[in-house]
Design a protein around this motif. Structure first.
Motif, PDB file in Angstrom:
ATOM      1  N   ASP A 100       0.830  -1.210   0.000  1.00 16.35           N
ATOM      2  CA  ASP A 100       0.000   0.000   0.000  1.00 16.35           C
ATOM      3  C   ASP A 100       0.861   1.255   0.000  1.00 16.35           C
ATOM      4  O   ASP A 100       0.522   2.261  -0.644  1.00 16.35           O
ATOM      5  N   ALA A 101       1.978   1.205   0.722  1.00 15.71           N
ATOM      6  CA  ALA A 101       2.876   2.368   0.742  1.00 15.71           C
ATOM      7  C   ALA A 101       3.479   2.617  -0.634  1.00 15.71           C
ATOM      8  O   ALA A 101       3.652   3.782  -1.049  1.00 15.71           O
ATOM      9  N   MET A 102       3.786   1.535  -1.364  1.00 15.25           N
ATOM     10  CA  MET A 102       4.322   1.697  -2.715  1.00 15.25           C
ATOM     11  C   MET A 102       3.298   2.368  -3.618  1.00 15.25           C
ATOM     12  O   MET A 102       3.641   3.269  -4.409  1.00 15.25           O
ATOM     13  N   ARG A 103       2.046   1.945  -3.509  1.00 16.03           N
ATOM     14  CA  ARG A 103       1.005   2.588  -4.316  1.00 16.03           C
ATOM     15  C   ARG A 103       0.852   4.056  -3.937  1.00 16.03           C
ATOM     16  O   ARG A 103       0.608   4.915  -4.806  1.00 16.03           O
ATOM     17  N   THR A 104       0.976   4.362  -2.658  1.00 14.51           N
ATOM     18  CA  THR A 104       0.794   5.738  -2.191  1.00 14.51           C
ATOM     19  C   THR A 104       1.838   6.668  -2.793  1.00 14.51           C
ATOM     20  O   THR A 104       1.536   7.825  -3.147  1.00 14.51           O
ATOM     21  N   ILE A 105       3.074   6.194  -2.918  1.00 12.09           N
ATOM     22  CA  ILE A 105       4.129   7.063  -3.451  1.00 12.09           C
ATOM     23  C   ILE A 105       4.266   6.930  -4.968  1.00 12.09           C
ATOM     24  O   ILE A 105       5.228   7.420  -5.559  1.00 12.09           O
ATOM     25  N   GLY A 106       3.318   6.249  -5.615  1.00 15.59           N
ATOM     26  CA  GLY A 106       3.276   6.192  -7.068  1.00 15.59           C
ATOM     27  C   GLY A 106       4.070   5.077  -7.709  1.00 15.59           C
ATOM     28  O   GLY A 106       4.353   5.134  -8.907  1.00 15.59           O
ATOM     29  N   ILE A 107       4.433   4.051  -6.944  1.00 23.43           N
ATOM     30  CA  ILE A 107       5.166   2.903  -7.505  1.00 23.43           C
ATOM     31  C   ILE A 107       4.193   1.754  -7.696  1.00 23.43           C
ATOM     32  O   ILE A 107       3.461   1.389  -6.775  1.00 23.43           O
ATOM     33  N   SER A 108       4.177   1.175  -8.884  1.00 19.41           N
ATOM     34  CA  SER A 108       3.301   0.039  -9.161  1.00 19.41           C
ATOM     35  C   SER A 108       3.882  -1.222  -8.545  1.00 19.41           C
ATOM     36  O   SER A 108       4.995  -1.631  -8.899  1.00 19.41           O
ATOM     37  N   PRO A 109       3.148  -1.880  -7.636  1.00 15.68           N
ATOM     38  CA  PRO A 109       3.654  -3.143  -7.066  1.00 15.68           C
ATOM     39  C   PRO A 109       3.851  -4.224  -8.121  1.00 15.68           C
ATOM     40  O   PRO A 109       4.750  -5.058  -7.983  1.00 15.68           O
ATOM     41  N   ILE A 110       3.032  -4.200  -9.164  1.00 15.22           N
ATOM     42  CA  ILE A 110       3.178  -5.202 -10.218  1.00 15.22           C
ATOM     43  C   ILE A 110       4.508  -5.002 -10.936  1.00 15.22           C
ATOM     44  O   ILE A 110       5.249  -5.964 -11.195  1.00 15.22           O
ATOM     45  N   GLU A 111       4.840  -3.755 -11.239  1.00 15.93           N
ATOM     46  CA  GLU A 111       6.101  -3.484 -11.923  1.00 15.93           C
ATOM     47  C   GLU A 111       7.300  -3.746 -11.026  1.00 15.93           C
ATOM     48  O   GLU A 111       8.321  -4.265 -11.484  1.00 15.93           O
ATOM     49  N   ALA A 112       7.186  -3.397  -9.749  1.00 15.25           N
ATOM     50  CA  ALA A 112       8.334  -3.485  -8.851  1.00 15.25           C
ATOM     51  C   ALA A 112       8.542  -4.881  -8.285  1.00 15.25           C
ATOM     52  O   ALA A 112       9.690  -5.303  -8.076  1.00 15.25           O
TER      53      ALA A 112
END
Length: 370
Positions: free
Chosen positions: A238-250
């Motif tokens: 959720d934190a990754m999504r909040t800062i604009g990082i796609s969990p699928i990509e990362a």
């Protein structure tokens, strides 16, 4: 006389039974006589609490239970006992501790229907996850600078390089077993030399890639589910999504690419090591020199057997990675879910790999690569 809780059956002037309780009726003292109270079979019309020195909620509940069971009147209760008894009586519940169980004719269809609905929900989730992965791949094509190369290299190391020892040992032993058991069976027909054919073809076409996929599913697929699932619980995703990082990509794409590519390498490596194991058995048991065994492999094994294994390997790697990452992304609620989803990732990956292997066997036979 004991200082604990006591009781006695008495009779009044009219001959009516009276159950007289005495001593402290507390949670710490009532356990010694609880079974004895339950075994009272003599009827009584009154429950006398005048001899009770101390009482708590448990003692009041015991008194209420005894009185209600014998339809007796509670007498001699102190003010505290009366308050506790009144509170306990108001909290009574006549509901059944367990609901009535439905008949088997209702339970079985209901369970089957629930399984079907869960299956459709799972298929919907898998399709949705595949859609997210495909969109993430196209997004990385448009923005290649977002691709995490270091994460890919790290996963290549974890999935491939670190797995070489265990997969090599497993494949070597499988080659030994195939050669030894095959030689024993072929000896009955005087065809021990065909052990070379057996080892070469079965390892390159089937067991080399299949056993590697099963090992990778148990080793890397479970790790994917556990790692991503733990990140879900700790809200890192959720934190990754909040800062604009796609969990699928990362998180997902590097693991899928690494597992798909390394399955080709590991599958070929496992087949080669299994053939070496068979050559060792041939040298020690069959009198076939080690290098002669390996030279004979090139003559008796058609090249398309190698291509069959190399074609199946990336598909199996993709299935293992998708199962691990999907189940990891489905973790929610508590840490128990991590273990459950990890188990589901391994089981579903192995099941899918075996089913696909059966389809591949039929397909390659139909096109003349049987």
């Amino acid at each position: 006389m004991s200082d604990g809780a006591q009781f006695a059956i008495e009779h009044d002037d009219g001959g009516q039974g009276v159950l007289a309780l005495s001593g402290p009726y507390l949670v710490s003292s009532i356990g010694n006589i609880d079974d004895a109270l339950d075994s009272i079979d003599e009827p009584f019309g009154r429950l006398d609490l005048s001899g009770v020195t101390e009482i708590d909620t448990v003692g009041a509940w015991v008194a209420c239970r005894l009185a209600s069971r014998n339809d007796a009147e509670i007498v001699g209760a102190s003010d505290r006992a009366q308050r506790l008894i009144k509170a306990v009586q108001g909290a009574g519940n006549d509901a059944e501790l367990r609901p009535d169980r439905q008949s088997v004719w209702l339970r079985v269809p209901e369970a089957m229907g629930q399984m079907v609905m869960n299956g459709f929900a799972g298929m919907k989730g898998v399709v949705g996850f595949l859609g997210q992965v495909i969109l993430a791949v196209f997004s990385l094509f448009r923005h290649p600078s977002r691709f995490r190369g270091k994460a890919l290299v790290r996963q290549l190391e974890l999935v491939g390089v670190d797995a070489l020892p265990i997969i090599g040992l497993m494949s070597f032993l499988i080659g030994i077993v195939i050669a030894q058991q095959g030689a024993v069976q072929l000896a009955a027909f005087g065809a021990e030399t065909l052990t070379v054919n057996l080892v070469g073809r079965i390892t390159l076409r089937e067991l080399g890639v299949l056993m590697t996929a099963i090992m990778v599913a148990g080793r890397s697929g479970s790790a994917f589910a556990a790692q991503i699932g733990t990140m879900k619980l700790t809200e890192e995703v959720d934190a990754m999504r909040t800062i604009g990082i796609s969990p699928i990509e990362a998180l997902v794409i590097p693991r899928i690419i690494a597992c798909t590519f390394m399955m080709i390498v590991l599958g070929f490596y496992a087949s080669v090591v299994a053939i070496v194991g068979g050559a060792v058995v041939g040298d020690l048991m069959l009198g076939i020199p080690f290098w002669t065994f390996l030279e004979r492999i090139k003559e008796v094994v058609p090249i398309y057997d190698l291509w069959v294994g190399l074609i199946k390997a990336p598909v199996f790697g993709l299935i293992v990675a998708l199962a691990g990452c999907y189940n990891g992304m489905q973790v929610a609620g508590n840490s128990e879910e991590v273990g459950l989803r990890t188990t589901m990732a391994v089981v579903s990956a192995i099941f899918a790999v075996i089913v696909l292997d059966a389809f591949f066997a039929v397909f390659f036979t139909e096109i003349g690569w049987g």
